[in-house]
Structures are given as C-alpha cells and as structure tokens.
Design a protein around this motif. Structure first.
Motif, PDB file in Angstrom:
ATOM      1  N   ILE A 175       0.849  -1.204   0.000  1.00 22.85           N
ATOM      2  CA  ILE A 175       0.000   0.000   0.000  1.00 22.85           C
ATOM      3  C   ILE A 175       0.881   1.249   0.000  1.00 22.85           C
ATOM      4  O   ILE A 175       0.621   2.220  -0.720  1.00 22.85           O
ATOM      5  CB  ILE A 175      -0.946  -0.013   1.220  1.00 22.85           C
ATOM      6  CG1 ILE A 175      -2.055  -1.055   1.019  1.00 22.85           C
ATOM      7  CG2 ILE A 175      -1.564   1.366   1.447  1.00 22.85           C
ATOM      8  CD1 ILE A 175      -2.940  -1.259   2.240  1.00 22.85           C
ATOM      9  N   GLY A 176       1.940   1.222   0.797  1.00 25.64           N
ATOM     10  CA  GLY A 176       2.877   2.353   0.793  1.00 25.64           C
ATOM     11  C   GLY A 176       3.507   2.546  -0.576  1.00 25.64           C
ATOM     12  O   GLY A 176       3.617   3.669  -1.073  1.00 25.64           O
ATOM     13  N   LEU A 179      -5.725   5.063   5.870  1.00 26.55           N
ATOM     14  CA  LEU A 179      -4.924   6.234   5.507  1.00 26.55           C
ATOM     15  C   LEU A 179      -4.883   6.421   3.995  1.00 26.55           C
ATOM     16  O   LEU A 179      -5.034   7.539   3.484  1.00 26.55           O
ATOM     17  CB  LEU A 179      -3.498   6.082   6.055  1.00 26.55           C
ATOM     18  CG  LEU A 179      -2.524   7.202   5.681  1.00 26.55           C
ATOM     19  CD1 LEU A 179      -2.982   8.528   6.281  1.00 26.55           C
ATOM     20  CD2 LEU A 179      -1.106   6.883   6.134  1.00 26.55           C
ATOM     21  N   CYS A 180      -4.717   5.318   3.273  1.00 26.77           N
ATOM     22  CA  CYS A 180      -4.676   5.396   1.808  1.00 26.77           C
ATOM     23  C   CYS A 180      -6.022   5.857   1.259  1.00 26.77           C
ATOM     24  O   CYS A 180      -6.079   6.702   0.352  1.00 26.77           O
ATOM     25  CB  CYS A 180      -4.296   4.025   1.236  1.00 26.77           C
ATOM     26  SG  CYS A 180      -4.143   4.000  -0.546  1.00 26.77           S
ATOM     27  N   SER A 240       5.017   7.456   1.340  1.00 30.64           N
ATOM     28  CA  SER A 240       5.244   6.083   0.877  1.00 30.64           C
ATOM     29  C   SER A 240       6.382   5.410   1.651  1.00 30.64           C
ATOM     30  O   SER A 240       6.253   4.257   2.090  1.00 30.64           O
ATOM     31  CB  SER A 240       5.571   6.116  -0.621  1.00 30.64           C
ATOM     32  OG  SER A 240       5.853   4.833  -1.101  1.00 30.64           O
ATOM     33  N   GLY A 241       7.494   6.128   1.819  1.00 28.07           N
ATOM     34  CA  GLY A 241       8.632   5.566   2.551  1.00 28.07           C
ATOM     35  C   GLY A 241       8.311   5.318   4.010  1.00 28.07           C
ATOM     36  O   GLY A 241       8.742   4.311   4.590  1.00 28.07           O
ATOM     37  N   ALA A 300       5.795  -0.879   7.950  1.00 21.27           N
ATOM     38  CA  ALA A 300       5.601  -2.304   7.653  1.00 21.27           C
ATOM     39  C   ALA A 300       6.866  -3.100   7.991  1.00 21.27           C
ATOM     40  O   ALA A 300       6.779  -4.210   8.541  1.00 21.27           O
ATOM     41  CB  ALA A 300       5.234  -2.482   6.182  1.00 21.27           C
ATOM     42  N   GLY A 301       8.036  -2.542   7.670  1.00 19.40           N
ATOM     43  CA  GLY A 301       9.292  -3.237   7.980  1.00 19.40           C
ATOM     44  C   GLY A 301       9.497  -3.393   9.475  1.00 19.40           C
ATOM     45  O   GLY A 301       9.907  -4.469   9.950  1.00 19.40           O
ATOM     46  N   ALA A 302       9.218  -2.332  10.230  1.00 16.48           N
ATOM     47  CA  ALA A 302       9.365  -2.406  11.692  1.00 16.48           C
ATOM     48  C   ALA A 302       8.393  -3.426  12.276  1.00 16.48           C
ATOM     49  O   ALA A 302       8.746  -4.215  13.161  1.00 16.48           O
ATOM     50  CB  ALA A 302       9.135  -1.021  12.302  1.00 16.48           C
TER      51      ALA A 302
END
Length: 315
Positions: A45-46, A175-176, A216-217, A223-225
């Motif tokens: 999504i990001g 959010l999106c 986006s970042g 998501a990575g965290a």
C-alpha cells in the motif's frame, strides 16, 4: 456521490470484516500466512501511493522497509529500547531516509529516478553488510520473544500477532483511502496523468511528489518495523533488490492506483508461490507463467479490471 461512498465503505469494510472472521475461523497454517500477508500488503500500500497514484516508479523501496526493520531491531538490541519506542525509531528512520532520498532523487525524472532509487537501495544494503559488527551482516539476528512484548501484549503469540498485523493493515488501508480522496491525493493523480498541466494550474508538483515519497517511505518503514517485531527477525535479505521488485509485482497484479489492489496482489502471489513450491522445485517458472498470463489478459490488475468493467468509481 453518496452511492459511491456507500459502495466504497461496503467494499473496504467487508474486507476488514472478512479478515476479522479469518482470525476465528482459519486453521493455524493459513492464520499465520494471512498475518504475514497483511504486513506485506501494508508495505505494498505504501509503494502504491508512490507508483500507482503518483506515477513514480521506484526500484529501491526495500531500503525503506529495511530502515524500519533495522531501526526497530537495532534499537532493541543495542540501545535497550522497549518495543514501543523501538517501533517509533524504526518509523522515524524510514521517514528521515525517505525525505533525504526524495530531496535528491526528485532532481531526476523517468528512468533516471528509477536508477537513482535503485542505487540508494544498494547503498543501504551494502551499509548493512559492512556494519556487520552491529547488524550481523548477512546472517541478521533474531529478536527474542521476551523483547517483543508491546504494552503487555506478547506479539510472539499467534493470536496477538494476527491482530497486530490486522491493526497495521487497517490503519494503512484507511490512511490510503483518506489520502486518495483528499485534495492532496487528487493532485498526486493529476501529476501522474499530466504533470505539466498540473503545474500550469498553479500546483507545486515537486512538493507534492516529495510528500508522496515521504508518505510512501514512512508506510513502508512502518511495515518493515512491524515485520521485525511480529516475526522476530531482521536480515539483510530484506534490503535486496528482490524486496524492491516484489511490491511492484504485487501492485501490478492487484491493480495499481486502487486501494484494495495491493492486498489482492500480495495474497495472490503469496499463495501462488506457496502452492507451486509444493508441486515443483521450478516454482518460480509457474509464478512467471501466471504473471505473464495476468499481464496479457488483465494488464490493469485484478482490481483495475473491476474498475474498468464493473465499477468506474472504485477508489
């Protein structure tokens, strides 16, 4: 307009309700898979905000995912942070990195933008490998279950992990949805369709593109965290080119520029590879054939096909 809003609420609310039901009904194997898919879909999504809605093709998004992952993991391992502050550290690392990359990469356009983002991602990957004293290089490191207790919730347990992944997915989805309906989001779509005309209408297209890179970042870093926290591992493999290409495939398959497309693409690819790997060792060949067929017969992606044939107002 009200009808479109009601249909949109019904679609996205129905998806969330189905995922909630999945928590109670799915067998253990698929329960675990879906938790992983929801976190990866949040990453997609990001990515979709930059690629699908703004029209900027990044080949280096893995650096933001890895920034969030290592921001959290290094904070826990070397600074002794608890999961809450470590999660914020991961998100802040991704936001800062995306701002720096955006300020520099947006000086270029088109293919040059793709190459610059790819080079930045390679630099981040090499940095992780070279800083092996802290990151353990290629091996990565495990985050122990005792270090994954967030506000009294043990995220190493499958039930808590699923609900945490669901909460992250719902937040990014909402959010999106809000973003694409806002004035800022509509300008991003206008930039994608015709940047020159948008600039002539008086909009600062560069500032809007920078905002898209940062949003986006930051979502990718979140998501990575979350991935590191929920699944207990941070590794350099998540910063490789493969993890920059995967969100692009998920978004293309699901439907670029649609809110639900990233989830559909991630779900489809995950289970296609899961099924094919149980049938043959050449499972990537099966995945490749399926991708070619989908690209030929549904170039807009699954949700894009629905938008083209059934529901033109699909957000």
């Amino acid at each position: 307009m009200r009808g479109e809003t009601a249909r949109s609420i019904a679609l996205h609310g129905g998806l969330i309700a189905a995922l909630v039901l999945g928590h109670f009904l799915l067998p253990e194997y698929h329960h675990g898979n879906l938790a992983r898919i929801m976190v990866l879909a949040a990453y997609a999504i990001g990515y979709n905000i930059l690629f699908g809605y703004t029209g900027l093709l990044s080949l280096g998004h893995a650096m933001f995912f890895a920034a969030g992952m290592y921001g959290l993991a290094l904070g826990i391992r070397h600074l002794g942070l608890t999961p809450g502050p470590a999660l914020l550290a991961g998100i802040a690392a991704g936001a800062t990195l995306s701002l720096v990359v955006g300020l520099l990469a947006l000086r270029t356009v088109g293919v040059a933008f793709m190459i610059v983002t790819l080079m930045f991602a390679q630099a981040v990957h090499l940095t992780i490998l070279l800083a092996g004293r802290w990151t353990r290089g290629d091996e990565g490191f495990v985050i122990q279950p005792a270090q994954r207790n967030l506000w009294g919730i043990d995220l190493s347990q499958s039930d808590a992990r699923y609900l945490a992944a669901l909460a992250l997915f719902v937040l990014t989805l909402a959010l999106c949805l809000w973003l694409v309906r806002s004035r800022f989001g509509r300008v991003l779509v206008a930039v994608r369709e015709n940047e020159e005309r948008t600039r002539l209408l008086g909009y600062d297209t560069w500032a809007h593109k920078l905002g898209a890179v940062v949003i986006s970042g930051t979502l990718s870093a979140a998501a990575g965290a979350a991935y590191a926290l929920l699944f207990g591992y941070a590794g350099a493999s998540f910063a490789t080119v493969q993890y920059s290409i995967l969100p692009l495939l998920w978004v293309l398959l699901g439907g670029a520029g649609t809110v639900v497309g990233p989830f559909l693409g991630t779900l489809f690819m995950f289970y296609l590879i899961d099924w094919a790997s149980g049938v043959t060792s050449a499972y990537m060949l099966v995945a490749g054939v399926a991708l070619v067929l989908l690209t030929l017969f549904a170039p807009q992606g699954m949700a894009g096909l629905v938008r083209a044939r059934l529901w033109r107002g699909l957000p």
